[in-house]
Design a protein around this motif. Sequence first.
Motif, PDB file in Angstrom:
ATOM      1  N   ILE A   1     -17.529   6.162 -10.309  1.00  0.00           N
ATOM      2  CA  ILE A   1     -17.537   4.806 -10.873  1.00  0.00           C
ATOM      3  C   ILE A   1     -17.131   4.825 -12.336  1.00  0.00           C
ATOM      4  CG2 ILE A   1     -19.002   2.814 -11.401  1.00  0.00           C
ATOM      5  CD1 ILE A   1     -20.651   3.603  -8.917  1.00  0.00           C
ATOM      6  N   PHE A   2     -17.622   5.823 -13.063  1.00  0.00           N
ATOM      7  CA  PHE A   2     -17.356   5.882 -14.504  1.00  0.00           C
ATOM      8  C   PHE A   2     -16.100   6.695 -14.823  1.00  0.00           C
ATOM      9  CE2 PHE A   2     -21.953   5.683 -13.792  1.00  0.00           C
ATOM     10  CZ  PHE A   2     -22.202   4.432 -14.340  1.00  0.00           C
ATOM     11  N   SER A   3     -15.894   7.757 -14.095  1.00  0.00           N
ATOM     12  CA  SER A   3     -14.825   8.698 -14.431  1.00  0.00           C
ATOM     13  C   SER A   3     -13.440   8.275 -13.938  1.00  0.00           C
ATOM     14  CB  SER A   3     -15.152  10.073 -13.844  1.00  0.00           C
ATOM     15  OG  SER A   3     -16.387  10.525 -14.344  1.00  0.00           O
ATOM     16  N   CYS A   4     -13.384   7.451 -12.907  1.00  0.00           N
ATOM     17  CA  CYS A   4     -12.089   7.147 -12.291  1.00  0.00           C
ATOM     18  C   CYS A   4     -11.677   5.689 -12.469  1.00  0.00           C
ATOM     19  CB  CYS A   4     -12.137   7.504 -10.802  1.00  0.00           C
ATOM     20  SG  CYS A   4     -12.561   9.227 -10.501  1.00  0.00           S
ATOM     21  N   ARG A   5     -12.227   5.042 -13.466  1.00  0.00           N
ATOM     22  CA  ARG A   5     -11.899   3.632 -13.701  1.00  0.00           C
ATOM     23  C   ARG A   5     -10.407   3.414 -13.939  1.00  0.00           C
ATOM     24  NH1 ARG A   5     -16.725   1.412 -17.603  1.00  0.00           N
ATOM     25  NH2 ARG A   5     -18.305   1.374 -15.976  1.00  0.00           N
ATOM     26  N   SER A   6      -9.806   4.303 -14.695  1.00  0.00           N
ATOM     27  CA  SER A   6      -8.376   4.118 -15.001  1.00  0.00           C
ATOM     28  C   SER A   6      -7.525   4.217 -13.731  1.00  0.00           C
ATOM     29  CB  SER A   6      -7.907   5.140 -16.035  1.00  0.00           C
ATOM     30  OG  SER A   6      -8.053   6.452 -15.525  1.00  0.00           O
ATOM     31  N   PHE A   7      -7.906   5.116 -12.832  1.00  0.00           N
ATOM     32  CA  PHE A   7      -7.167   5.251 -11.575  1.00  0.00           C
ATOM     33  C   PHE A   7      -7.380   4.017 -10.684  1.00  0.00           C
ATOM     34  CE2 PHE A   7      -8.017   9.699 -12.815  1.00  0.00           C
ATOM     35  CZ  PHE A   7      -6.705  10.103 -12.999  1.00  0.00           C
TER      36      PHE A   7
ATOM     37  N   ALA B   1     -11.886  10.967  -7.291  1.00  0.00           N
ATOM     38  CA  ALA B   1     -13.154  10.703  -6.604  1.00  0.00           C
ATOM     39  C   ALA B   1     -13.725  11.981  -5.999  1.00  0.00           C
ATOM     40  CB  ALA B   1     -12.952   9.648  -5.531  1.00  0.00           C
ATOM     41  N   GLN B   2     -12.862  12.845  -5.447  1.00  0.00           N
ATOM     42  CA  GLN B   2     -13.338  14.102  -4.875  1.00  0.00           C
ATOM     43  C   GLN B   2     -13.873  15.028  -5.960  1.00  0.00           C
ATOM     44  OE1 GLN B   2      -9.982  15.504  -2.571  1.00  0.00           O
ATOM     45  NE2 GLN B   2     -10.866  14.720  -0.666  1.00  0.00           N
TER      46      GLN B   2
ATOM     47  N   GLN C   1       0.832  -1.205   0.000  1.00  0.00           N
ATOM     48  CA  GLN C   1       0.000   0.000   0.000  1.00  0.00           C
ATOM     49  C   GLN C   1       0.865   1.253   0.000  1.00  0.00           C
ATOM     50  OE1 GLN C   1      -2.443  -0.813   3.442  1.00  0.00           O
ATOM     51  NE2 GLN C   1      -4.101  -1.646   2.184  1.00  0.00           N
ATOM     52  N   ALA C   2       1.958   1.216   0.724  1.00  0.00           N
ATOM     53  CA  ALA C   2       2.867   2.363   0.746  1.00  0.00           C
ATOM     54  C   ALA C   2       3.482   2.586  -0.638  1.00  0.00           C
ATOM     55  CB  ALA C   2       3.960   2.156   1.793  1.00  0.00           C
ATOM     56  N   LYS C   3       3.830   1.494  -1.316  1.00  0.00           N
ATOM     57  CA  LYS C   3       4.398   1.615  -2.660  1.00  0.00           C
ATOM     58  C   LYS C   3       3.365   2.112  -3.674  1.00  0.00           C
ATOM     59  CE  LYS C   3       7.825  -2.015  -1.907  1.00  0.00           C
ATOM     60  NZ  LYS C   3       8.217  -3.396  -2.224  1.00  0.00           N
ATOM     61  N   CYS C   4       2.098   1.874  -3.390  1.00  0.00           N
ATOM     62  CA  CYS C   4       1.022   2.281  -4.306  1.00  0.00           C
ATOM     63  C   CYS C   4       0.377   3.608  -3.897  1.00  0.00           C
ATOM     64  CB  CYS C   4      -0.038   1.179  -4.383  1.00  0.00           C
ATOM     65  SG  CYS C   4       0.575  -0.363  -5.083  1.00  0.00           S
ATOM     66  N   THR C   5       0.999   4.333  -2.991  1.00  0.00           N
ATOM     67  CA  THR C   5       0.438   5.601  -2.516  1.00  0.00           C
ATOM     68  C   THR C   5       0.156   6.599  -3.641  1.00  0.00           C
ATOM     69  OG1 THR C   5       1.431   5.326  -0.342  1.00  0.00           O
ATOM     70  CG2 THR C   5       0.856   7.566  -0.970  1.00  0.00           C
ATOM     71  N   PRO C   6       1.041   6.769  -4.623  1.00  0.00           N
ATOM     72  CA  PRO C   6       0.726   7.729  -5.693  1.00  0.00           C
ATOM     73  C   PRO C   6      -0.567   7.376  -6.451  1.00  0.00           C
ATOM     74  CG  PRO C   6       3.043   7.103  -5.789  1.00  0.00           C
ATOM     75  CD  PRO C   6       2.394   6.215  -4.781  1.00  0.00           C
ATOM     76  N   GLU C   7      -0.768   6.099  -6.739  1.00  0.00           N
ATOM     77  CA  GLU C   7      -1.979   5.678  -7.438  1.00  0.00           C
ATOM     78  C   GLU C   7      -3.214   5.894  -6.576  1.00  0.00           C
ATOM     79  OE1 GLU C   7       0.857   3.998  -7.319  1.00  0.00           O
ATOM     80  OE2 GLU C   7       1.397   3.488  -9.375  1.00  0.00           O
ATOM     81  N   ILE C   8      -3.071   5.628  -5.287  1.00  0.00           N
ATOM     82  CA  ILE C   8      -4.188   5.806  -4.363  1.00  0.00           C
ATOM     83  C   ILE C   8      -4.559   7.281  -4.259  1.00  0.00           C
ATOM     84  CG2 ILE C   8      -4.917   5.560  -1.945  1.00  0.00           C
ATOM     85  CD1 ILE C   8      -3.130   3.000  -1.871  1.00  0.00           C
ATOM     86  N   LYS C   9      -3.544   8.161  -4.195  1.00  0.00           N
ATOM     87  CA  LYS C   9      -3.802   9.604  -4.110  1.00  0.00           C
ATOM     88  C   LYS C   9      -4.489  10.116  -5.374  1.00  0.00           C
ATOM     89  CE  LYS C   9      -0.330  10.995  -0.763  1.00  0.00           C
ATOM     90  NZ  LYS C   9       0.865  11.781  -0.494  1.00  0.00           N
TER      91      LYS C   9
END
Length: 124
Positions: free
Chosen positions: A77-83, A69-70, A55-63
């Motif tokens: 659901i539709f707009s952030c599929r790639s993220f 989402a914000q 999870q720490a290594k994937c922090t940039p993707e999570i952010k």
Amino acid sequence: FTLKIQQYSYLMQQMASPTPTPRKQNPSDAARDARLRFKNFAEHQIRQEFKEEAQAKCTPEIKKFAECAQEKGLLVIFSCRSFNQAITDCMFKYNSDEAFEKYLAENPGIVEKRTIQSREGSTS
């Protein structure tokens, strides 16, 4: 001949309604079960820490997903599929069973070391 029929009849009754004989608890069985519990606990702890590192290594993707989402609100659901897919790919890369097995292979004895630590921690 009558005796053989009686013996046969008795055996048939025993086979029809067998009463299980209680199995004696072997002291080594209890010790083995305790070792397995400690080993499973140690593996679980290592797996948890491995997941946290992923999870720490994937922090940039999570952010990036959180920002999307914000911004998008209900359309997340539709707009952030790639993220979301980027998070999934990253977590699979760093938290897959294959990655965990590789980690264990690169760190031989870690489970045994943690098992001993778990065992010592439970006795204190």
